[in-house]
Enzyme design. Sequence first.
Site, PDB file in Angstrom:
ATOM      1  N   LYS A  56       0.696  -1.486   0.082  1.00  0.00           N
ATOM      2  CA  LYS A  56      -0.193   0.665  -0.133  1.00  0.00           C
ATOM      3  C   LYS A  56       0.973   0.880   0.156  1.00  0.00           C
ATOM      4  O   LYS A  56       1.924   0.918   0.557  1.00  0.00           O
ATOM      5  CB  LYS A  56      -0.758  -0.150   0.813  1.00  0.00           C
ATOM      6  CG  LYS A  56      -2.053   1.151   0.940  1.00  0.00           C
ATOM      7  CD  LYS A  56      -3.573   0.310  -0.014  1.00  0.00           C
ATOM      8  CE  LYS A  56      -4.268   1.363   0.190  1.00  0.00           C
ATOM      9  NZ  LYS A  56      -5.340   0.665  -0.498  1.00  0.00           N
ATOM     10  N   ASP A  66      -6.912   4.015  -4.222  1.00  0.00           N
ATOM     11  CA  ASP A  66      -7.784   4.103  -3.467  1.00  0.00           C
ATOM     12  C   ASP A  66      -8.138   5.414  -3.522  1.00  0.00           C
ATOM     13  O   ASP A  66      -8.816   6.591  -3.920  1.00  0.00           O
ATOM     14  CB  ASP A  66      -6.388   4.357  -1.824  1.00  0.00           C
ATOM     15  CG  ASP A  66      -7.302   3.346  -0.306  1.00  0.00           C
ATOM     16  OD1 ASP A  66      -7.516   2.029  -0.567  1.00  0.00           O
ATOM     17  OD2 ASP A  66      -7.454   4.024   0.467  1.00  0.00           O
TER      18      ASP A  66
HETATM   19  P1  NDP Z   1     -12.992   7.767  -3.105  1.00  0.00           P
HETATM   20  O1  NDP Z   1     -11.947   8.873  -2.766  1.00  0.00           O
HETATM   21  O2  NDP Z   1     -13.490   8.256  -4.034  1.00  0.00           O
HETATM   22  O3  NDP Z   1     -14.391   7.723  -1.926  1.00  0.00           O
HETATM   23  C1  NDP Z   1     -14.016   8.270  -1.039  1.00  0.00           C
HETATM   24  C2  NDP Z   1     -15.587   8.454   0.039  1.00  0.00           C
HETATM   25  O4  NDP Z   1     -15.118   8.670   1.252  1.00  0.00           O
HETATM   26  C3  NDP Z   1     -15.806  10.268  -0.099  1.00  0.00           C
HETATM   27  O5  NDP Z   1     -16.885  10.222  -0.152  1.00  0.00           O
HETATM   28  C4  NDP Z   1     -14.650  10.939   1.281  1.00  0.00           C
HETATM   29  O6  NDP Z   1     -15.644  11.868   1.487  1.00  0.00           O
HETATM   30  C5  NDP Z   1     -15.088   9.721   2.012  1.00  0.00           C
HETATM   31  N1  NDP Z   1     -14.025  10.022   3.318  1.00  0.00           N
HETATM   32  C6  NDP Z   1     -12.499   9.928   2.906  1.00  0.00           C
HETATM   33  N2  NDP Z   1     -12.063  10.164   4.071  1.00  0.00           N
HETATM   34  C7  NDP Z   1     -13.226  10.144   5.245  1.00  0.00           C
HETATM   35  C8  NDP Z   1     -12.819  10.903   6.238  1.00  0.00           C
HETATM   36  N3  NDP Z   1     -11.987  11.036   6.973  1.00  0.00           N
HETATM   37  N4  NDP Z   1     -13.616  10.785   7.234  1.00  0.00           N
HETATM   38  C9  NDP Z   1     -15.206  10.982   6.728  1.00  0.00           C
HETATM   39  N5  NDP Z   1     -15.374  10.626   4.953  1.00  0.00           N
HETATM   40  C10 NDP Z   1     -14.583  10.409   4.848  1.00  0.00           C
HETATM   41  O7  NDP Z   1     -12.199   6.658  -2.198  1.00  0.00           O
HETATM   42  P2  NDP Z   1     -13.003   4.949  -2.515  1.00  0.00           P
HETATM   43  O8  NDP Z   1     -14.202   5.225  -3.051  1.00  0.00           O
HETATM   44  O9  NDP Z   1     -11.784   4.009  -3.749  1.00  0.00           O
HETATM   45  O10 NDP Z   1     -11.952   4.329  -1.025  1.00  0.00           O
HETATM   46  C11 NDP Z   1     -13.541   4.461   0.777  1.00  0.00           C
HETATM   47  C12 NDP Z   1     -12.942   3.338   0.725  1.00  0.00           C
HETATM   48  O11 NDP Z   1     -12.783   2.580   0.142  1.00  0.00           O
HETATM   49  C13 NDP Z   1     -11.807   3.594   1.519  1.00  0.00           C
HETATM   50  O12 NDP Z   1     -11.068   2.728   2.651  1.00  0.00           O
HETATM   51  C14 NDP Z   1     -10.302   2.131   0.774  1.00  0.00           C
HETATM   52  O13 NDP Z   1      -9.627   2.070   1.189  1.00  0.00           O
HETATM   53  C15 NDP Z   1     -11.891   1.649   0.731  1.00  0.00           C
HETATM   54  N6  NDP Z   1     -11.273  -0.067  -0.855  1.00  0.00           N
HETATM   55  C16 NDP Z   1     -11.137   0.778  -2.370  1.00  0.00           C
HETATM   56  C17 NDP Z   1     -10.989  -0.291  -2.843  1.00  0.00           C
HETATM   57  C18 NDP Z   1     -10.942   0.895  -4.681  1.00  0.00           C
HETATM   58  O14 NDP Z   1     -11.102  -0.022  -4.849  1.00  0.00           O
HETATM   59  N7  NDP Z   1     -11.426   2.477  -4.669  1.00  0.00           N
HETATM   60  C19 NDP Z   1     -10.566  -1.536  -2.871  1.00  0.00           C
HETATM   61  C20 NDP Z   1     -11.141  -1.730  -1.544  1.00  0.00           C
HETATM   62  C21 NDP Z   1     -11.584  -0.571  -0.532  1.00  0.00           C
HETATM   63  P3  NDP Z   1     -14.603  13.447   0.997  1.00  0.00           P
HETATM   64  O15 NDP Z   1     -14.973  13.505  -0.245  1.00  0.00           O
HETATM   65  O16 NDP Z   1     -15.662  14.740   1.933  1.00  0.00           O
HETATM   66  O17 NDP Z   1     -13.673  12.775   1.738  1.00  0.00           O
HETATM   67  O1  2IT Z   2      -8.264  -1.552  -0.650  1.00  0.00           O
HETATM   68  C1  2IT Z   2      -7.813  -2.088  -2.175  1.00  0.00           C
HETATM   69  O2  2IT Z   2      -8.068  -3.365  -2.485  1.00  0.00           O
HETATM   70  C2  2IT Z   2      -7.469  -0.849  -3.042  1.00  0.00           C
HETATM   71  N1  2IT Z   2      -8.157   0.005  -2.166  1.00  0.00           N
HETATM   72  C3  2IT Z   2      -7.894  -1.577  -4.167  1.00  0.00           C
HETATM   73  C4  2IT Z   2      -5.905  -2.189  -4.519  1.00  0.00           C
HETATM   74  C5  2IT Z   2      -5.624  -2.641  -6.132  1.00  0.00           C
HETATM   75  O3  2IT Z   2      -4.401  -3.068  -6.256  1.00  0.00           O
HETATM   76  O4  2IT Z   2      -6.708  -2.691  -7.098  1.00  0.00           O
END
Ligand code: NDP
Ligand code: 2IT
Length: 445
Positions: A126, A166
Amino acid sequence: MSDYALKVLEGLKQRNADQPEFIQAATEILTTLKPVVDRHPEYEKAGLLERYVEPERVVMFRVPWIDDEGKVQVNRGYRVQFNSAIGPYKGGLRLHPSVNLSIIKFLGFEQILKNSLTGLPIGGGKGGSDFDPKGKSDNEVMRFCQSFMTELYRYIGADTDVPAGDIGVGGREIGYLYGQYKRITGLYEGVLTGKGLTYGGSLARTQATGYGLCYFVQAMMKANGKEVNGSTVVISGSGNVAIYANEKITQMGGKVVAMSDSNGYVYDPNGIDLAVVKQIKEVERKRIKEYVKAVPTATYTEGCSGIWSIPCDIALPCATQNEINEESAKLLIANGVTAVGEGANMPSTIEATKAFQAAGVLFAPAKAANAGGVAVSALEMSQNSLRLSWTFEEVDNRLKDIMLGIFQKADEAAKEYGVPGDYVAGANIAGFLKVAEAMLAQGAV
Ligand code: NDP
Ligand code: 2IT
């Protein structure tokens, strides 16, 4: 807990006393691995757990970039290459002001077992930076990404370490990072996933985490005599994972009544209009409160934790770590929640997880339930190696099979190790066994 696992956890706490998120993730995992460690006394002699909790490598670096006023800004960059026993390091990059070593280490540590559960050949890693993309122009984001890659490129490669998105890293950032990698190295290779479709990306990667989460939750509910169809759903966040979880759960017959961002949440009893959310978040990059301008029957409330006071059958936390504490969990339970699916990484505190499980709520832990994103990332790597692209249906069907497979592995391991229905323990055990076997086979490295 076994003496050995406990000893390793105590050592880890002492050596990483300033890393609360890493300690939290390690506590949950090591606690659930007790029955495995008891059955495998050879692990202790091999120093297996001591090696498992120590990253193979941590890189921290300066990221200088020039803002639109011509002033030099400096951020801190990270890449934690945690474990390469079963494949090249794989895991996302997070851009958020809260990023620090503890957060990147907890994410990298979770990623080892998540990636193992997919059944695909990917190790755990990561990275990220404390850069805040909010309010930055496209050019500022580009200059940051170029500077970040100017240092990172020497540590990564299609067969060594393959970053992805992420929080704060989506298609735009991956494009800038890819362009800079190619420019420096001259290599057109699958060094990043989540790429655009015109330059090596995979269909269905954008949807994969959210869709995969819903496939997992559906499988878990079905195995317990329940169904998504007809349920009321609350989803926190409104980013990549939240949006596509909403899309799939709606296709499955669920009704999503609330979504949020870090400022507050919207409640729409008629069901959230996802087209409006996509326009606000994916196109305009604005705040979720804009939703009520387009849908006046909805309400907006400041503060994000209040979203858990809305009664629902299914809760899908898809924002960030520790967004559900014990109090929020108890509120959800009192309001009759039947299933929780973690789309975000470690969104429930240990106390919240325990409360859900004690109340008999079906609980799908992050490293199993949100593995669809990295699974399709690995399928993107496969397509890049083959120099071919598969159709949306082909990738989506593979994703479905992988998510069902993960549910089965977690379910079976939980039963085999005497904790039926505990998918937290089941996922940790099933993911760990493969990594442990590979580590033992490769000797003391
Ligand atoms: P994005 O940046 O697309 O969206 C993040 C969302 O979460 C936004 O709505 C954001 O609000 C909110 N958010 C972020 N930080 C905070 C915080 N500290 N407090 C409250 N709200 C918060 O990210 P993703 O959708 O990609 O990721 C969301 C979660 O999913 C994370 O935990 C990530 O690690 C996990 N994840 C993502 C994957 C992926 O493929 N993208 C895969 C597996 C897990 P705001 O816009 O106001 O910051
Ligand atoms: O938390 C996660 O699994 C991710 N942000 C996706 C990682 C990836 O390599 O697609």
